[in-house]
Design a protein around this motif. Structure first.
Motif, PDB file in Angstrom:
ATOM      1  N   SER A  17      31.177  -5.774  16.172  1.00 27.79           N
ATOM      2  CA  SER A  17      30.106  -6.088  16.275  1.00 27.79           C
ATOM      3  C   SER A  17      28.751  -5.117  16.793  1.00 27.79           C
ATOM      4  CB  SER A  17      29.998  -6.828  17.091  1.00 27.79           C
ATOM      5  OG  SER A  17      31.175  -8.131  16.703  1.00 27.79           O
ATOM      6  N   LEU A  18      27.797  -5.601  16.057  1.00 25.44           N
ATOM      7  CA  LEU A  18      26.425  -4.427  16.302  1.00 25.44           C
ATOM      8  C   LEU A  18      25.959  -5.689  17.026  1.00 25.44           C
ATOM      9  CD1 LEU A  18      24.457  -2.524  15.041  1.00 25.44           C
ATOM     10  CD2 LEU A  18      23.907  -4.396  13.849  1.00 25.44           C
ATOM     11  N   GLN A  58      18.357   0.206  14.820  1.00 22.70           N
ATOM     12  CA  GLN A  58      18.197   1.453  15.162  1.00 22.70           C
ATOM     13  C   GLN A  58      17.134   2.172  14.557  1.00 22.70           C
ATOM     14  OE1 GLN A  58      22.319   3.020  13.680  1.00 22.70           O
ATOM     15  NE2 GLN A  58      23.119   1.107  14.429  1.00 22.70           N
ATOM     16  N   ARG A  59      16.713   2.011  13.601  1.00 23.92           N
ATOM     17  CA  ARG A  59      15.284   2.675  12.314  1.00 23.92           C
ATOM     18  C   ARG A  59      14.227   2.941  13.490  1.00 23.92           C
ATOM     19  NH1 ARG A  59      15.552  -0.396   6.837  1.00 23.92           N
ATOM     20  NH2 ARG A  59      15.798  -1.744   8.382  1.00 23.92           N
ATOM     21  N   VAL A  60      14.243   1.318  14.587  1.00 23.18           N
ATOM     22  CA  VAL A  60      12.684   1.743  15.085  1.00 23.18           C
ATOM     23  C   VAL A  60      12.965   2.686  16.291  1.00 23.18           C
ATOM     24  CG1 VAL A  60      12.108   0.066  16.507  1.00 23.18           C
ATOM     25  CG2 VAL A  60      12.199  -0.976  14.592  1.00 23.18           C
ATOM     26  N   ILE A  61      14.276   2.566  17.127  1.00 21.36           N
ATOM     27  CA  ILE A  61      14.339   3.901  18.435  1.00 21.36           C
ATOM     28  C   ILE A  61      14.768   5.044  16.892  1.00 21.36           C
ATOM     29  CG2 ILE A  61      16.706   4.377  19.364  1.00 21.36           C
ATOM     30  CD1 ILE A  61      17.669   1.646  19.727  1.00 21.36           C
ATOM     31  N   GLU A 111      27.012   8.833  17.069  1.00 24.15           N
ATOM     32  CA  GLU A 111      27.879   8.146  16.291  1.00 24.15           C
ATOM     33  C   GLU A 111      27.987   7.048  16.536  1.00 24.15           C
ATOM     34  OE1 GLU A 111      32.073   8.877  13.317  1.00 24.15           O
ATOM     35  OE2 GLU A 111      30.906  10.256  14.730  1.00 24.15           O
ATOM     36  N   GLY A 112      28.249   5.437  16.277  1.00 25.82           N
ATOM     37  CA  GLY A 112      28.724   4.351  16.275  1.00 25.82           C
ATOM     38  C   GLY A 112      27.269   3.727  17.415  1.00 25.82           C
ATOM     39  N   ALA A 120      30.511  -2.609  18.983  1.00 20.58           N
ATOM     40  CA  ALA A 120      30.591  -2.406  20.018  1.00 20.58           C
ATOM     41  C   ALA A 120      31.678  -1.570  21.151  1.00 20.58           C
ATOM     42  CB  ALA A 120      31.771  -3.856  20.224  1.00 20.58           C
ATOM     43  N   GLU A 121      32.417  -1.214  19.977  1.00 30.77           N
ATOM     44  CA  GLU A 121      33.803   0.392  20.958  1.00 30.77           C
ATOM     45  C   GLU A 121      32.663   1.245  21.558  1.00 30.77           C
ATOM     46  OE1 GLU A 121      35.863  -1.728  17.238  1.00 30.77           O
ATOM     47  OE2 GLU A 121      33.281  -0.701  17.787  1.00 30.77           O
ATOM     48  N   PHE A 122      31.561   1.298  20.860  1.00 32.38           N
ATOM     49  CA  PHE A 122      30.934   2.491  22.334  1.00 32.38           C
ATOM     50  C   PHE A 122      30.066   1.530  23.282  1.00 32.38           C
ATOM     51  CE2 PHE A 122      26.614   3.911  23.048  1.00 32.38           C
ATOM     52  CZ  PHE A 122      26.116   5.447  22.428  1.00 32.38           C
ATOM     53  N   LEU A 123      29.849   0.154  23.147  1.00 31.59           N
ATOM     54  CA  LEU A 123      29.104  -0.563  24.498  1.00 31.59           C
ATOM     55  C   LEU A 123      30.744  -0.555  25.207  1.00 31.59           C
ATOM     56  CD1 LEU A 123      27.492  -3.415  22.742  1.00 31.59           C
ATOM     57  CD2 LEU A 123      26.221  -1.075  23.322  1.00 31.59           C
TER      58      LEU A 123
END
Length: 292
Positions: A223-224, A230-233, A243-244, A248-251
């Protein structure tokens, strides 16, 4: 009969693209092409790569709630246009189009249900209605669901799928962030659990308010979830993102959520959490109600 007449009759019997249902589904991750019945019984999860495709709000209700247990509230509430907002289209026209598309008057469906026999209040976002955006009606529905949970001494589940606050309502929309967060404080003070389920995507003002306030925060794989895109950041900080990032996995790896749950296990996980809080999270008396 001439060949042309035979061929003409044959062509008339063919369904138009609009009439013929799409029986083939393409996974946006692995690009596999599947017959829709292959994934229908898998809750729209790709059997090839496990990618969780987006599902409708009604499918989400059918997935989580016991059959026949869901009772909708506040379905007649509909947004107004206090700012007479117009961009490429008027806000009124966008509401009319979204209503025609979804059959609903807002991006939130709220009601009472049972989840494996446990009574609860549930709110589900419909991303098909203006990107699941949070407006004044959506905020009001959430607060009313919270109040019902307090009155009935039940747990609350909010399933988010949203692009964020609805720009056509400007400050009226932004006010819903504090309005819903304040109402959740009352829920907590009453000793009642709030389970927040973040689905793809959960962004903007929704993620910056009630979505992150759950006693338990659950997501589906891949899930995003985030605030700004991401482009704004990337443009703001002038650096590449990990990467990622925002998945969800990153969070989970960075401690921002509590668990990632496969869609097939979502109902059991939520009911287990409600039962856990019913036994261990008592303040003013969370009454675990089990329906036969």
């Amino acid at each position: 009969m001439k060949f042309g007449e035979i061929f003409g009759n044959f062509r008339k019997k063919q369904s138009s693209p609009k009439e013929a249902p799409s029986h083939w589904v393409k996974c946006s991750k692995c690009q596999s092409l599947m017959y829709f019945k292959e994934i229908e019984h898998l809750f729209n999860v790709c059997p090839k790569c496990g990618f969780h495709m987006r599902i409708t709000a009604q499918q989400r209700i059918d997935l989580i709630c016991d059959e026949g247990s869901f009772t909708e509230f506040d379905s007649s509430l509909a947004p107004v246009d206090p700012l007479k907002f117009v961009d490429k289209k008027s806000y009124k026209k966008r509401i009319t189009e979204a209503t025609a598309k979804t059959g609903r008057t807002s991006s939130v469906i709220s009601g009472a249900c049972a989840i494996n026999g446990v009574s609860a209040q549930i709110v589900v976002f419909d991303f098909g209605f203006m990107g699941g955006s949070l407006g004044s009606v959506e905020g009001e529905k959430i607060v009313r669901a919270i109040n019902r949970a307090i009155e009935n001494k039940e747990g609350l589940i909010i399933v988010s799928a949203s692009g964020g606050a609805r720009m056509q309502e400007s400050t009226f929309s932004l006010l819903q962030m504090s309005k819903t967060s304040a109402a959740l404080t009352k829920l907590s003070d009453a000793g009642l659990p709030f389970i927040s389920v973040l689905t793809d995507p959960t962004m903007g003002g929704v993620s910056a308010s009630f979505a992150w306030l759950g006693d338990v925060i659950i997501t589906e794989p891949g899930s995003l979830i985030g605030f700004a895109g991401q482009r704004v950041i990337k443009q703001t900080i002038g650096a590449d993102l990990p990467e990622g990032f925002q998945r969800a996995e990153f969070l989970l790896e960075h401690g921002l959520i509590d668990m990632i749950v496969q869609r097939s296990n979502m109902k059991k996980t939520i009911s287990d959490m409600l039962k856990f809080f019913g036994k261990n999270y008592k303040k003013d008396g969370y009454e675990l109600k089990i329906k036969a």
